[in-house]
Design a protein around this motif. Structure first.
Motif: not given
Lengths: 120, 823
Positions: A20, A57-61, A66
């Protein structure tokens, strides 16, 4: 005008959810501080180089995020867009010691720094 | 019919893989030569027996492993007699007679009776609950036992078959113990080191393995209850699977006086001691060897078909075999002889951290055997060099690192560019191990027959039509042959680049494998990335949520920001907030609260949405909890305008006010919304109710639309007003409001359980067909009620207002506050 890097304590790793991010507000714009699933910490300007989307605010991978607006994928270590996209969000140096996060910032001279505003 | 009488009569005994493959090959060579009759002891059509393991593990259905359905027999004029075991051959009269008393004459007889599972002669072997692993009956029995609440299963035999059975039973929720006579499992295929790695992997999956274990007796009175070992240990069991081996089924041949040793003795032309009778497959013994694997069957089938087609020069010289274990997530490859010996040298590679082990056995500069564990990519390459007895001395230094590393004339580029590696393969390189198809056969078929898709190649060459592990290679060959003209089939597309599994497989495997967390899915299905990406994580989160309501804990970090903060992100990074208005109804109190919120937080834009709600634009993220609090206090809850879930139920005024209205459409809309709000679905869902066929609520372009008529309610599904406008399909007409609710819930649940993430109802229904949806929701009363019950059950856990939790109970409060302010 010459500005020196100042190391500023912004909070604890534990304050950021794994995979996050949270935002540090500065007079020069927001900085997104990311914590990966492996507990690596990165600081990137909270603006996607594409359309200014809030990367925090994006998705963390892995060590990437992203952007929530148009799915650009930004490498957290370099701030660079990956894949066919080009652009750089800009990064900030980070130190983590005993679970404490410090950002290396170049701040204009002036009054002392505020401390974490988050109640949590 | 005089023509038919001129044909020779070919009778095939055995409707299995070897026999039917021979017939297929024969039809390619000389389709009109024989009048063909096939006897099958099983009631099924011809299916792929080596795929029983994936059926047991829930990865495939029986239909998916059928090789030829009845229409294939019809089309080719073949008389198929299933459920008719042949019990007698009269070689004098040239007839065969089945157990049912049917006698058929032959000119050529082909025996393909296969093999029988070996039953160890211990007390208790006949108890109910003791099965073998040989055919569909066995698989059905095992699945039934697992479903009946059978807890413990014991698999006797740690060979290929036994381990696949053990994995399948474990996937079905049983506690499985494998007992194996030897010190190493799969000792005929693996050396000790690889066997150890495999055993550890199985144990990690919760399967107990006991080696050096000799079975003394199977225990139980009316049903099996356990297994007793010779050392006195007793293992409880509700099911015992005997998988200790097979032996050629030779009874029929022996009774007919044919030469039989371990198997039916055949020469290099697959002819038995009677020139009119041929034999093929697992029932035969050729040059002293019998075979229990599939690749040799194909080689025999080709030679046998040549014989039947009058090409006597064709000969079979025996097979070198290779094996893979069909257990998802465990990569094991074994070929040739690795037992070593005086003139042999070993090259061994180990990477403990990655769980990779490779061993190549060389004999006089040629590969004699290979065992690969954990990384089997180069198996086909080693196997090809083994079969062709290629001298590998020039490659020796890098041989163990595989094809991508030097050698083979394409330098070091092979690993980086898989296409180059495929291009460099020789035409005789085997691509599909299950069906024995080489590269040349595939590229020739693509060129000669103008094939353009994976399905075409499967149909014409059988490559990739069995276990599918060579699908990638076949696609690369299509790409090489067709260039840009090749488009990979949409249906088989992986979920995202982190996995090779398509959506539907992932959904099925989550349920079959009882996978209950994202890490568990990624581990079991071999995700290629450490924690996925922005495409697969939200999909997995949804699939888990839908599969395990009340049990799965939502993974917050796998949700798109809108669902994480329960508001829609807009282009400037602010948010929009939409309170729910049940059925489009509101009140002065609600409107006043909205107006106050707009003033208090200086919200710049207020808009009425297309779904009869009010949208407040330009709310700062940190203000969200306070905005929600004020709206909550006026009795309003989240409108889920951000959710992959139920958005709105649009209504017209209906019979209460409208002079045309036939029913209370507003009331119906409120009831539907009260029932469906809060649900999570693969994509957003919109409902509407119109009070008469004038359809003012535009119900016929919604995911679920209801139109009131005098005599009841017409139900419509799969409409879409989005980028591609699609008018609804008519689903059914019902009479009562309760029925509207039940059909709606059942339809939504079917969509929740079966659609792919990010599919709206329109593409989903187009893919599965309206007939299928009707069959499940309209025609099957019991099934509909069950779907509806599951829908209501999952709603128990999802109907909480996310705004309330955050506004007044501090849920996820870190989300809305900055970490720090500096400067």
């Amino acid at each position: 005008m010459k500005e020196d890097i100042t190391w500023i304590e912004v909070g604890r790793v534990a304050d950021i959810p794994p995979a996050g991010a949270r935002v540090v507000k500065t007079p020069r714009g927001d900085i997104a501080v990311f914590r990966t699933a492996d507990d690596d910490v990165f600081a990137v300007r909270d603006r996607c180089p594409h359309a200014g989307g809030p990367l925090s605010q994006g998705i963390v991978h892995g060590a990437r995020v992203t952007c929530p607006l148009h799915n650009w994928v930004i490498d957290l270590a370099s701030g660079e867009a990956t894949g066919p996209d080009e652009g750089c969000a800009g990064t900030f140096p980070v130190q983590v010691e005993n679970g404490l996060i410090r950002l290396g910032l170049r701040l204009p001279p002036g009054p002392a720094l505020g401390v974490p505003g988050a109640a949590s | 019919m005089t023509l038919a009488n001129t044909k020779e009569r070919l009778v095939l005994v055995g409707n299995g893989m070897a026999g039917i493959r021979t017939v297929e090959e024969l039809l390619q060579r000389d389709p009109d030569r024989y009048e063909i009759t096939v006897f099958g002891a099983e009631p099924h059509v011809n299916y792929n027996r080596i795929m029983l393991s994936p059926v047991l593990a829930g990865e495939k259905t029986f239909d998916q492993i059928v090789l030829n359905d009845r229409s294939w027999y019809d089309r080719n004029g073949i008389a198929l007699l299933t459920g008719e075991k042949v019990e007698k051959i009269d070689r004098e009269a040239r007839t065969v007679t089945s157990i049912g008393g049917r006698t058929v004459g032959y000119d050529r007889l082909l025996l393909a009776t296969g093999s029988d599972p070996f039953i160890i002669p211990v007390p208790g072997r006949d108890l109910p609950g003791v099965v073998t692993f040989r055919d569909m009956f066995d698989v059905e029995a095992m699945l039934r036992k697992a479903a009946d609440g059978g807890r413990h299963a014991v698999v006797i035999g740690g060979g290929l078959l036994g381990l696949e059975a053990a994995n399948g039973l474990a996937v079905n929720g049983m506690k499985v113990t494998v007992i194996h006579l030897m010190g190493t499992i799969m000792e005929r295929q693996l050396d000790e080191a690889a066997g150890f790695l495999l055993q550890r992997e199985l144990e990690d999956r919760g399967i107990d393995v006991i080696t050096n274990a000799d079975t003394k007796a199977i225990l139980g009175e009316g049903h099996v209850t356990g297994v007793l070992l010779k050392d006195g240990r007793e293992i409880p069991a509700d099911l015992v699977v005997m998988a200790v081996g097979i032996r050629p089924s030779t009874g029929l041949a022996k009774a007919a006086g044919l030469a039989v040793e371990r198997g039916v003795v055949v020469d290099d032309h697959m002819v038995t001691s009677d020139p009119a009778i041929l034999a093929v497959g697992e029932c035969v013994q050729h040059r002293g060897a019998t075979y229990g694997l599939v690749a040799p069957l194909w080689e025999m089938a080709r030679v046998c078909a040549d014989q039947l087609a009058g090409r006597p020069e064709s000969a079979y010289a025996g097979s070198v075999t290779s094996t893979k274990l069909k257990v998802t997530g465990i990569d094991v490859f074994s070929a040739g002889d690795f037992s070593g010996g005086k003139d042999c040298e070993d090259i061994v590679f180990r990477d403990a951290a990655r769980g990779v082990y490779k061993r190549i056995v060389l004999k006089e500069d040629r590969i004699a055997g290979a065992v690969l564990y954990g990384d089997t990519r180069d198996g086909a390459w080693y196997f090809q060099m083994l079969r062709e007895a290629e001298n590998v001395a020039p490659l020796r230094e890098t041989l163990i690192f595989g094809q991508g590393f030097g050698g083979q004339g394409f330098g070091g580029g092979g690993a980086a560019n898989p296409k180059a590696a495929v291009a460099a393969l020789s035409d005789s390189a085997e691509i599909c191990g299950c069906n024995g198809v080489c590269k040349g056969a595939i590229t020739r078929a693509i060129a000669d027959k103008g094939l353009t898709s994976l399905d075409d190649v499967r149909t014409h060459t059988k490559a990739s039509a069995s276990c599918g592990s060579c699908t990638g290679l076949v696609e690369q060959l299509l790409e090489l042959s067709l260039g840009d003209g090749y488009q990979a089939a949409a249906a088989a597309k992986p979920l995202c680049k982190c996995t090779h599994h398509p959506h539907d497989d992932v959904r099925r495997l989550i349920v079959a494998g009882e996978l209950k967390s994202i890490p568990a899915v990624m581990q079991a299905l071999e995700w290629k990335t450490p924690n996925g990406c922005h495409s697969c994580r939200p999909a997995l989160n949804y699939y888990l949520l839908a599969a395990w309501p009340g049990e799965y804990k939502d993974d917050y970090q796998s949700r798109f920001v809108n669902e994480r903060v329960h508001a829609n992100i807009q282009k400037d990074g602010t948010y929009s907030v939409v309170p729910r208005m049940w059925g489009g109804l509101t009140s002065a109190k609600e409107l006043r609260a909205i107006a106050d919120v707009v003033d208090k937080f200086a919200i710049p834009t207020v808009k009425v949405t297309g779904g009869q709600r009010i949208d407040l634009f330009g709310v700062k993220k940190e203000d969200l909890p306070a905005v929600w609090k004020d709206l909550n206090e006026a009795g309003m809850v989240s409108g889920h305008a951000y959710a992959k879930g139920l958005r709105t139920v649009k209504t017209c005024v209906g019979s209460e006010w409208c002079r045309f209205g036939t029913q209370d459409s507003t009331g119906m809309g409120v009831k539907l919304e009260r029932m469906t709000w809060g649900t999570w679905t693969p994509h957003k869902v919109k409902l509407a109710v119109s009070g008469c066929p004038r359809n003012c609520a535009e119900a016929t372009i919604k995911d679920f639309g209801v139109v009131a008529v005098d005599s009841g309610w017409e139900l419509y599904v799969a409409g879409n007003g989005g980028m591609k406008v699609r008018e609804c399909d008519f689903l059914a007409k019902v009479e009562t409001e309760e029925q509207v609710l039940e059909y709606c819930g059942a339809f939504l649940q079917l969509y929740r359980e079966e659609a792919r993430y990010l599919d709206r109802t329109a593409p989903w229904v187009e893919r599965v067909g309206l007939d299928y949806v009707k069959k499940r929701v309209v025609e099957d009363d019991e099934g509909r009620r069950a779907l509806f019950a599951r829908f209501r059950f999952s709603q128990v856990f999802s109907q909480t207002d996310p705004w309330d939790e955050r506004a007044s109970r501090g849920v996820d409060s870190h989300e809305f506050a900055p970490l720090a302010m500096v400067g």
